[in-house]
Motif scaffolding. Structure first.
Motif, PDB file in Angstrom:
ATOM      1  N   ASP A  32       0.811  -1.217   0.000  1.00  0.00           N
ATOM      2  CA  ASP A  32       0.000   0.000   0.000  1.00  0.00           C
ATOM      3  C   ASP A  32       0.851   1.277   0.000  1.00  0.00           C
ATOM      4  O   ASP A  32       0.583   2.202  -0.762  1.00  0.00           O
ATOM      5  N   GLU A  33       1.832   1.336   0.874  1.00  0.00           N
ATOM      6  CA  GLU A  33       2.620   2.559   1.025  1.00  0.00           C
ATOM      7  C   GLU A  33       3.760   2.657   0.008  1.00  0.00           C
ATOM      8  O   GLU A  33       4.034   3.724  -0.516  1.00  0.00           O
ATOM      9  N   CYS A  34       4.431   1.539  -0.247  1.00  0.00           N
ATOM     10  CA  CYS A  34       5.593   1.538  -1.141  1.00  0.00           C
ATOM     11  C   CYS A  34       5.223   1.182  -2.575  1.00  0.00           C
ATOM     12  O   CYS A  34       6.026   1.364  -3.484  1.00  0.00           O
ATOM     13  N   GLY A  35       4.043   0.626  -2.778  1.00  0.00           N
ATOM     14  CA  GLY A  35       3.595   0.252  -4.108  1.00  0.00           C
ATOM     15  C   GLY A  35       4.375  -0.908  -4.707  1.00  0.00           C
ATOM     16  O   GLY A  35       4.466  -1.047  -5.921  1.00  0.00           O
ATOM     17  N   GLU A  36       4.920  -1.762  -3.857  1.00  0.00           N
ATOM     18  CA  GLU A  36       5.729  -2.897  -4.323  1.00  0.00           C
ATOM     19  C   GLU A  36       4.855  -4.119  -4.578  1.00  0.00           C
ATOM     20  O   GLU A  36       3.795  -4.272  -3.988  1.00  0.00           O
ATOM     21  N   ASP A  37       5.358  -4.994  -5.415  1.00  0.00           N
ATOM     22  CA  ASP A  37       4.704  -6.278  -5.690  1.00  0.00           C
ATOM     23  C   ASP A  37       5.152  -7.263  -4.609  1.00  0.00           C
ATOM     24  O   ASP A  37       6.335  -7.547  -4.477  1.00  0.00           O
ATOM     25  N   VAL A  38       4.221  -7.775  -3.824  1.00  0.00           N
ATOM     26  CA  VAL A  38       4.555  -8.653  -2.700  1.00  0.00           C
ATOM     27  C   VAL A  38       4.295 -10.121  -3.002  1.00  0.00           C
ATOM     28  O   VAL A  38       4.349 -10.954  -2.103  1.00  0.00           O
ATOM     29  N   THR A  39       4.040 -10.441  -4.265  1.00  0.00           N
ATOM     30  CA  THR A  39       3.746 -11.850  -4.603  1.00  0.00           C
ATOM     31  C   THR A  39       4.929 -12.766  -4.317  1.00  0.00           C
ATOM     32  O   THR A  39       4.727 -13.961  -4.117  1.00  0.00           O
ATOM     33  N   ALA A  40       6.134 -12.242  -4.262  1.00  0.00           N
ATOM     34  CA  ALA A  40       7.302 -13.070  -3.939  1.00  0.00           C
ATOM     35  C   ALA A  40       7.249 -13.580  -2.509  1.00  0.00           C
ATOM     36  O   ALA A  40       7.858 -14.592  -2.190  1.00  0.00           O
ATOM     37  N   TYR A  41       6.515 -12.908  -1.649  1.00  0.00           N
ATOM     38  CA  TYR A  41       6.420 -13.295  -0.238  1.00  0.00           C
ATOM     39  C   TYR A  41       5.215 -14.166   0.061  1.00  0.00           C
ATOM     40  O   TYR A  41       5.020 -14.592   1.197  1.00  0.00           O
ATOM     41  N   CYS A  42       4.377 -14.408  -0.920  1.00  0.00           N
ATOM     42  CA  CYS A  42       3.159 -15.202  -0.691  1.00  0.00           C
ATOM     43  C   CYS A  42       3.362 -16.654  -1.036  1.00  0.00           C
ATOM     44  O   CYS A  42       4.195 -17.072  -1.710  1.00  0.00           O
TER      45      CYS A  42
END
Length: 95
Positions: free
Chosen positions: A85-95
């Motif tokens: 939300d804040e950084c606008g990064e893709d977090v799919t690597a952590y899922c």
């Protein structure tokens, strides 16, 4: 009765730690990345120990042994939300 008292005492001893973990706010992307890498997405270490095709014993998932598991996973979720939300990064690597 003794187990109830022990369980209640155990919860009372961990209550300050639970509150502290729940109040931590993430405002740093390096910390958020560290938490997402350090805290696994699933219960780790569930194993059956086998010898010659026979099960010797079962090691339960670590989440069942950790009384602070819910709070730690909540902290990981806060870190994921901050990155997304804040950084606008893709977090799919952590899922």
């Amino acid at each position: 009765m003794t187990s109830f008292i022990q369980a209640q005492l155990h919860d009372d001893l961990l209550h300050p730690v639970r509150e502290w973990l729940e109040t931590i706010e993430i405002h740093n992307s390096k910390l958020a990345h560290f938490l997402c890498k350090s805290i696994p997405a699933q219960c780790p270490f569930k194993r059956d120990i086998m010898l010659f095709g026979r099960k010797l014993f079962h090691i339960p998932p670590m989440c069942k042994l950790n009384p602070l598991y819910e709070e730690v996973v909540g902290l990981r979720f806060k870190a994921l939300c901050y990155l997304a939300d804040e950084c606008g990064e893709d977090v799919t690597a952590y899922c």
